[in-house]
Design a protein around this motif. Sequence first.
Motif, short mmCIF file in Angstrom:
data_model
loop_
_atom_site.label_atom_id
_atom_site.label_comp_id
_atom_site.label_asym_id
_atom_site.label_seq_id
_atom_site.Cartn_x
_atom_site.Cartn_y
_atom_site.Cartn_z
N HIS A 71 9.87 1.37 6.23
CA HIS A 71 8.89 0.93 5.23
C HIS A 71 9.61 0.38 4.01
CE1 HIS A 71 9.43 4.55 2.65
NE2 HIS A 71 9.54 5.22 3.79
N ASP A 101 15.51 6.39 1.17
CA ASP A 101 14.13 6.39 1.70
C ASP A 101 13.43 5.09 1.31
OD1 ASP A 101 11.71 7.12 2.74
OD2 ASP A 101 11.18 8.48 1.13
N MET A 102 13.54 4.02 2.14
CA MET A 102 14.46 3.88 3.23
C MET A 102 14.86 2.43 3.39
SD MET A 102 11.91 4.43 6.52
CE MET A 102 13.00 3.54 7.62
N GLU A 133 3.68 3.25 3.12
CA GLU A 133 3.99 4.47 3.88
C GLU A 133 3.90 5.68 2.98
OE1 GLU A 133 6.29 7.77 5.65
OE2 GLU A 133 6.68 6.78 3.75
N GLU A 134 4.33 5.53 1.73
CA GLU A 134 4.39 6.68 0.83
C GLU A 134 3.01 7.17 0.40
OE1 GLU A 134 6.94 8.32 0.46
OE2 GLU A 134 8.69 7.04 0.66
N GLU A 162 13.54 6.88 9.23
CA GLU A 162 13.57 7.71 8.01
C GLU A 162 14.86 8.52 7.99
OE1 GLU A 162 11.39 8.09 5.50
OE2 GLU A 162 9.66 6.98 6.25
ZN LIG Z 1 10.23 7.18 3.83
#
Ligand SMILES: [Zn+2]
Length: 374
Positions: A71, A101-102, A133-134, A162
């Motif tokens: 992501h 991340d990431m 994604e977060e 990840e």
């Molecule tokens: Zn992540």
Amino acid sequence: MNVVEMTGEFVSYNSASQFTNVPVSKAIAKRMREAGLKVETLSYNDANGVPKMSVVGKKGKGTGGIALMGHSDVVPAEGWAWDPFKLTRKNGRLYGRGSADMKGSVACMIDAASRLSARDLKQPIYVVATSDEEINCGGADYVHRHSRTLKEGKVRFGIIGEPTLLNVVVAHKGSYKVSVTARGKATHSSTGRGMNANHKMVPFLNEIIDIGKKLDKDPKFLDKRFTPPNCTMNIVMGDGNTAANITAPLSSATINCRAMPGQNWSSITKRIRALAKRHDVSVKIWDGLRPLDTPVDSRVVQEALSVTGKRTTKTVSYGTDGMVFGKTMECVVLGPGDIKQAHTIDEWILPEQLKKGVDVFGQMIARFCIEDPA
Ligand SMILES: [Zn+2]
């Protein structure tokens, strides 16, 4: 451009999930094209109207192969002693928001894909970089539903890159989420004529908290493979900071439980709906984020163990885009960097991890797309 430089380029964009990730996605798409991938971009506006973009690249012809997925959004970077969006080398570490991340991992994927010639590929490689994604895996969900490249590719195996320090993770928790809304009527509180939405919400949530306590002791909702083994109910709420002399017209809350593989939440859903009716609140239940639970005998797990030289698989408690991509693909979570660094002030990754990441991803591609196509 080497993998460290590419990481630095991606880190330079502030793509915290509340902002647009279109500029970093365009940079990723450009590097994918340079690496010989054909690129599909998928755009939408998020719930706040902010433009978001995910990128799906493909190298090689036909179907099958393997997808490397990451992501491009990050968590916000506040309180850093220096610029979090400038990759900074200090004491042998590379500091920057998204280094672990990431965005570093996404750079590894593109670097690994660039090293193989399309002519040598018997099956295709895919590299995916999602948005949001977060927050809610919104980009992964959009890609899952709309990407022609992935649909036509019928890709069965995936790596979610990840940070796992290149350990092989086969299972993680999912998310059972409920949005709650209570409606009241605003008046000056001195009149006694309003209706306070919080007065409906609070007793409802009290009953939900009791359910959460019971879940923590119910063997059906415990799984010892995970730390912690319970689904850690979490409630957040708000009424828009209504002044204390106004009856709150609207109260909202979100209940989030970290659901684990094989758990059946239908009885909980039934109870929550009944309670909502009794307390006159409305609920929306989200069930789109499933736990990841890839069988250890899956080829992607066995190849990942062999490539990394690890003896055993692991489970983790955080969620990933695997909650979405796991619906159609057998996925492992496997990537460079340490999850302990994710979301921290002064996030960093070791350059050696990035080099190893390129190597591991390259070997996985070779096994699935050249040596013994899936
Ligand atoms: Zn992540």
